[in-house]
Scaffold this motif. Structure first.
Motif, PDB file in Angstrom:
ATOM      1  N   SER A  72       0.864  -1.192   0.000  1.00  0.00           N
ATOM      2  CA  SER A  72       0.000   0.000   0.000  1.00  0.00           C
ATOM      3  C   SER A  72       0.896   1.236   0.000  1.00  0.00           C
ATOM      4  CB  SER A  72      -0.886   0.009   1.241  1.00  0.00           C
ATOM      5  OG  SER A  72      -1.779  -1.069   1.230  1.00  0.00           O
ATOM      6  N   PRO A  73       0.644   2.192  -0.904  1.00  0.00           N
ATOM      7  CA  PRO A  73      -0.367   2.126  -1.976  1.00  0.00           C
ATOM      8  C   PRO A  73       0.035   1.125  -3.060  1.00  0.00           C
ATOM      9  CG  PRO A  73       1.013   4.054  -2.264  1.00  0.00           C
ATOM     10  CD  PRO A  73       1.441   3.445  -0.957  1.00  0.00           C
ATOM     11  N   PRO A  74      -0.924   0.759  -3.929  1.00  0.00           N
ATOM     12  CA  PRO A  74      -0.636  -0.211  -4.992  1.00  0.00           C
ATOM     13  C   PRO A  74       0.425   0.328  -5.945  1.00  0.00           C
ATOM     14  CG  PRO A  74      -2.993   0.069  -4.709  1.00  0.00           C
ATOM     15  CD  PRO A  74      -2.338   1.152  -3.920  1.00  0.00           C
ATOM     16  N   PRO A  75       1.127  -0.544  -6.647  1.00  0.00           N
ATOM     17  CA  PRO A  75       2.150  -0.104  -7.613  1.00  0.00           C
ATOM     18  C   PRO A  75       1.518   0.678  -8.765  1.00  0.00           C
ATOM     19  CG  PRO A  75       1.726  -2.446  -7.853  1.00  0.00           C
ATOM     20  CD  PRO A  75       1.002  -2.010  -6.631  1.00  0.00           C
ATOM     21  N   LEU A  76       2.359   1.444  -9.456  1.00  0.00           N
ATOM     22  CA  LEU A  76       1.893   2.256 -10.582  1.00  0.00           C
ATOM     23  C   LEU A  76       2.289   1.654 -11.921  1.00  0.00           C
ATOM     24  CD1 LEU A  76       2.674   5.825  -9.153  1.00  0.00           C
ATOM     25  CD2 LEU A  76       0.491   4.594  -9.161  1.00  0.00           C
ATOM     26  N   VAL A  77       2.889   0.479 -11.882  1.00  0.00           N
ATOM     27  CA  VAL A  77       3.262  -0.225 -13.122  1.00  0.00           C
ATOM     28  C   VAL A  77       2.716  -1.654 -13.037  1.00  0.00           C
ATOM     29  CG1 VAL A  77       5.316   1.152 -13.579  1.00  0.00           C
ATOM     30  CG2 VAL A  77       5.495  -0.896 -12.151  1.00  0.00           C
ATOM     31  N   ASP A  78       2.418  -2.213 -14.190  1.00  0.00           N
ATOM     32  CA  ASP A  78       1.884  -3.581 -14.238  1.00  0.00           C
ATOM     33  C   ASP A  78       2.903  -4.586 -13.699  1.00  0.00           C
ATOM     34  OD1 ASP A  78      -0.103  -2.243 -15.525  1.00  0.00           O
ATOM     35  OD2 ASP A  78       0.241  -3.147 -17.498  1.00  0.00           O
ATOM     36  N   ASN A  79       2.410  -5.670 -13.153  1.00  0.00           N
ATOM     37  CA  ASN A  79       3.310  -6.740 -12.688  1.00  0.00           C
ATOM     38  C   ASN A  79       3.663  -7.627 -13.883  1.00  0.00           C
ATOM     39  OD1 ASN A  79       0.626  -7.744 -12.813  1.00  0.00           O
ATOM     40  ND2 ASN A  79       1.107  -9.409 -11.393  1.00  0.00           N
ATOM     41  N   ALA A  80       4.652  -7.212 -14.627  1.00  0.00           N
ATOM     42  CA  ALA A  80       4.977  -7.850 -15.910  1.00  0.00           C
ATOM     43  C   ALA A  80       5.319  -9.325 -15.770  1.00  0.00           C
ATOM     44  CB  ALA A  80       6.140  -7.106 -16.571  1.00  0.00           C
ATOM     45  N   GLN A  81       5.905  -9.718 -14.647  1.00  0.00           N
ATOM     46  CA  GLN A  81       6.271 -11.125 -14.445  1.00  0.00           C
ATOM     47  C   GLN A  81       5.085 -11.965 -13.985  1.00  0.00           C
ATOM     48  OE1 GLN A  81       9.304 -12.203 -15.392  1.00  0.00           O
ATOM     49  NE2 GLN A  81       9.581 -10.056 -15.998  1.00  0.00           N
ATOM     50  N   GLY A  82       4.059 -11.281 -13.480  1.00  0.00           N
ATOM     51  CA  GLY A  82       2.866 -11.997 -13.026  1.00  0.00           C
ATOM     52  C   GLY A  82       3.024 -12.569 -11.633  1.00  0.00           C
ATOM     53  N   TYR A  83       1.897 -12.836 -11.014  1.00  0.00           N
ATOM     54  CA  TYR A  83       1.873 -13.525  -9.724  1.00  0.00           C
ATOM     55  C   TYR A  83       1.535 -14.985  -9.974  1.00  0.00           C
ATOM     56  CZ  TYR A  83       1.443  -8.817  -7.691  1.00  0.00           C
ATOM     57  OH  TYR A  83       1.639  -7.501  -7.344  1.00  0.00           O
ATOM     58  N   ASN A  84       2.417 -15.882  -9.562  1.00  0.00           N
ATOM     59  CA  ASN A  84       2.135 -17.315  -9.650  1.00  0.00           C
ATOM     60  C   ASN A  84       1.315 -17.708  -8.430  1.00  0.00           C
ATOM     61  OD1 ASN A  84       2.359 -20.213  -9.454  1.00  0.00           O
ATOM     62  ND2 ASN A  84       4.065 -20.109 -10.876  1.00  0.00           N
ATOM     63  N   THR A  85       0.181 -18.339  -8.633  1.00  0.00           N
ATOM     64  CA  THR A  85      -0.728 -18.624  -7.508  1.00  0.00           C
ATOM     65  C   THR A  85      -0.188 -19.679  -6.547  1.00  0.00           C
ATOM     66  OG1 THR A  85      -1.959 -20.207  -8.884  1.00  0.00           O
ATOM     67  CG2 THR A  85      -2.804 -17.942  -8.771  1.00  0.00           C
ATOM     68  N   THR A  86       0.985 -20.256  -6.846  1.00  0.00           N
ATOM     69  CA  THR A  86       1.624 -21.154  -5.878  1.00  0.00           C
ATOM     70  C   THR A  86       2.778 -20.471  -5.153  1.00  0.00           C
ATOM     71  OG1 THR A  86       3.130 -22.075  -7.544  1.00  0.00           O
ATOM     72  CG2 THR A  86       1.038 -23.216  -7.214  1.00  0.00           C
ATOM     73  N   SER A  87       3.124 -19.249  -5.559  1.00  0.00           N
ATOM     74  CA  SER A  87       4.213 -18.514  -4.914  1.00  0.00           C
ATOM     75  C   SER A  87       3.674 -17.731  -3.719  1.00  0.00           C
ATOM     76  CB  SER A  87       4.858 -17.542  -5.910  1.00  0.00           C
ATOM     77  OG  SER A  87       3.954 -16.487  -6.221  1.00  0.00           O
ATOM     78  N   ALA A  88       4.582 -17.168  -2.927  1.00  0.00           N
ATOM     79  CA  ALA A  88       4.170 -16.390  -1.754  1.00  0.00           C
ATOM     80  C   ALA A  88       3.328 -15.197  -2.180  1.00  0.00           C
ATOM     81  CB  ALA A  88       5.402 -15.929  -0.985  1.00  0.00           C
ATOM     82  N   GLU A  89       3.726 -14.532  -3.284  1.00  0.00           N
ATOM     83  CA  GLU A  89       2.974 -13.359  -3.749  1.00  0.00           C
ATOM     84  C   GLU A  89       1.585 -13.757  -4.232  1.00  0.00           C
ATOM     85  OE1 GLU A  89       5.974 -14.214  -4.774  1.00  0.00           O
ATOM     86  OE2 GLU A  89       7.309 -12.628  -4.035  1.00  0.00           O
ATOM     87  N   GLY A  90       1.515 -14.842  -4.993  1.00  0.00           N
ATOM     88  CA  GLY A  90       0.220 -15.307  -5.492  1.00  0.00           C
ATOM     89  C   GLY A  90      -0.705 -15.744  -4.377  1.00  0.00           C
ATOM     90  N   ARG A  91      -0.145 -16.408  -3.371  1.00  0.00           N
ATOM     91  CA  ARG A  91      -0.968 -16.832  -2.228  1.00  0.00           C
ATOM     92  C   ARG A  91      -1.507 -15.621  -1.475  1.00  0.00           C
ATOM     93  NH1 ARG A  91       3.354 -20.456  -1.490  1.00  0.00           N
ATOM     94  NH2 ARG A  91       4.006 -19.387   0.422  1.00  0.00           N
ATOM     95  N   GLN A  92      -0.714 -14.550  -1.399  1.00  0.00           N
ATOM     96  CA  GLN A  92      -1.176 -13.330  -0.730  1.00  0.00           C
ATOM     97  C   GLN A  92      -2.349 -12.702  -1.470  1.00  0.00           C
ATOM     98  OE1 GLN A  92       3.140 -11.722   0.016  1.00  0.00           O
ATOM     99  NE2 GLN A  92       1.744 -10.465   1.230  1.00  0.00           N
TER     100      GLN A  92
END
Length: 207
Positions: A91-111
């Protein structure tokens, strides 16, 4: 009476028990023949039936993957409508797209999933359940709070791309330099489990 005036001999009588025994033997023989026939048919048709089952599974899995991705996409869009922003890790959210993506099995994707299922009350303070992930199956496909969300093949997670810069476009992961219109893109590695082989990847933006 015979010609000598003596009583004629009666024909020998069959023993009822013997008749019954012969009937049972015939029934047993018939039953064994039928069982043998069924076994032979199963041996012949079994591989064909299994091949048909595998073919049916292979044809339905892409549709199931599409349904999973659509559920994620709708959940994220629902969150955006409610909070006027896309779910983000900071917070606040990023101002650029997450070009690499969130993998739903990674820590970021699970969040991200925890935000959508109202487990993260800081990022989802109204505690609205936007997403109900599919339950984990024996194959590994589905959602597990520790492992995250795996695709229908049970080996890899889904990749989520988000339009954080708000221009309505996201870089096409399959074609460098191209853009796709949308706020959310989701894709799967497909049956080969390789994100880089796009011939079998399943995508949310190709209907």
């Amino acid at each position: 009476m015979n010609q000598l005036g003596q009583p004629s001999a009666l024909p020998p009588q069959s023993d009822p028990a013997t008749k019954k025994g012969r009937s049972i033997d015939r029934l047993v023989t018939l039953a064994l023949s039928m069982v043998s026939f069924v076994i032979l048919m199963l041996l012949f048709l079994g591989p064909l039936a299994m091949a048909q089952v595998r073919q049916e599974l292979n044809s339905t899995r892409p549709l199931s993957a599409k349904a999973d991705m659509l559920g994620l996409e709708q959940a994220i869009k629902g969150y955006r409508v409610e909070y006027n922003r896309l779910p983000a890790l900071e917070s606040p959210p990023p101002l650029v797209d997450n070009a690499q993506g969130y993998n739903t099995t990674s820590a970021e994707g699970r969040q991200i999933i925890e935000i959508l299922v109202a487990k993260d009350t800081k990022k989802n303070p109204r505690q609205i359940t936007f997403y109900e992930p599919p339950v984990e199956k024996d194959s590994g496909a589905g959602y597990n709070a520790t492992k995250g969300l795996k695709d229908i093949w049970g080996s890899k997670g889904y990749i989520i791309l988000l339009d954080y810069d708000g221009d309505g476009l996201i870089a096409d992961p399959a074609h460098r330099g191209s853009k796709i219109s949308g706020a959310v893109l989701v894709y799967s590695a497909g049956p080969d489990g390789d994100y880089t082989t796009w011939h079998d990847n399943i995508t949310s933006w190709e209907r």
